[in-house]
Scaffold this motif. Sequence first.
Motif, short mmCIF file in Angstrom:
data_model
loop_
_atom_site.label_atom_id
_atom_site.label_comp_id
_atom_site.label_asym_id
_atom_site.label_seq_id
_atom_site.Cartn_x
_atom_site.Cartn_y
_atom_site.Cartn_z
N LEU A 14 0.87 -1.19 0.10
CA LEU A 14 0.14 -0.11 -0.18
C LEU A 14 0.76 1.24 0.01
N LYS A 53 -1.77 6.52 -3.37
CA LYS A 53 -2.67 7.08 -2.15
C LYS A 53 -2.30 8.76 -2.08
N SER A 76 -2.64 -0.13 -8.90
CA SER A 76 -3.90 0.20 -7.91
C SER A 76 -3.89 1.68 -7.36
N THR A 102 0.46 0.95 -4.98
CA THR A 102 -0.62 1.71 -4.73
C THR A 102 -0.52 3.17 -4.51
#
Length: 350
Positions: free
Chosen positions: A124, A171, A214, A169
């Motif tokens: 993440l 973010k 992602s 990922t």
Amino acid sequence: MSEPRAPGALWVDVAGTTLTEADRSLLAHPDVGGVILFTANYRDPVQLASLTEAIRQVDPELLVIADTEGGRVQRFRDGFTGLPPMRALGRAYARDAQWTLGAAEEIGWLLGAELLAVGVDVPLAPVVDVAAAVSAVIGERALSDDPEAVAELAWALIKGLRSGGMVATAKHFPGHGAVTADSHHELPVDERSQAALASELFIYERLIADGLESVMPAHVRYPAFDDTPASLSSTWLGEWLRGRLGFTGAVISDDLAMAGAAPGGMPSARAHAALAAGCDFLPLCHDRASVEVAVQTIAETDTGAAAVRRAEFSAHVRARQAGAIRLDSDAGRERADQARSLAAALIDET
């Protein structure tokens, strides 16, 4: 040979350093697709590897996730290399861009390789929020206050993560850095205009063009675009992320137990709202009662398109692992020495 099934939509947590029978029962449910591990799940690398193996004995298709960025967001410490806060890379980039891009790639590789060695699949990372002085929760997690620097450094980190066996990922879409409130505890509101947010969307456009696997949307409301938090907004996830920016990968909600997701209702209802808005994976942690409700009902909202994206994401994960430069290889041992020296040098400068 049959194709492996798509992982379920829900990502859940477990309480301790080993699995209980209740954990095993939950993880065996077909709508559970992953397990997020936290500091409470960690004692040392040997124990962690045993835990991830136990998770895969329940279901080999389960993904194992650890929210690990470096700096203060590093779930496992003893036995792992201490990594600098990402802002340290941004400061170094301002002095020597070429050196720092190389360092960022090596640190990304080390982060990924150390996680892969203990059976973790997804870190993440990276944070691609543009830094602003107002956001304490993002703070040193942000690479830079310069969007161009964020895009360049994030891409270097992603290249490193990939060579370490990880998918990336990005973010928190479309940006969490310009709000004071912490979405763990309340719903932040970003009052910026569409024009003001364009520089952050540019970062995602760049990374998507390079095959970003992602994206994690923010539990933040942007009234200039939509009254619903981005994580629960089909405007953000459908019209903007998939439509205008052309993203075809997986959308991973931020933890739905966070207060910033409260407009979606009770935590189990938030899972349905996020899935309907366009999220593919639904982390719901530290609230086993809500997980037990969600796992019985989430199939009502799940769609074939989301399942396909989850299967594709899982395939990306396994492909990155197959091509990884691993810590226990000759090349990996040499690279680890260099990467650890770079990480230490950057920490010394903070």
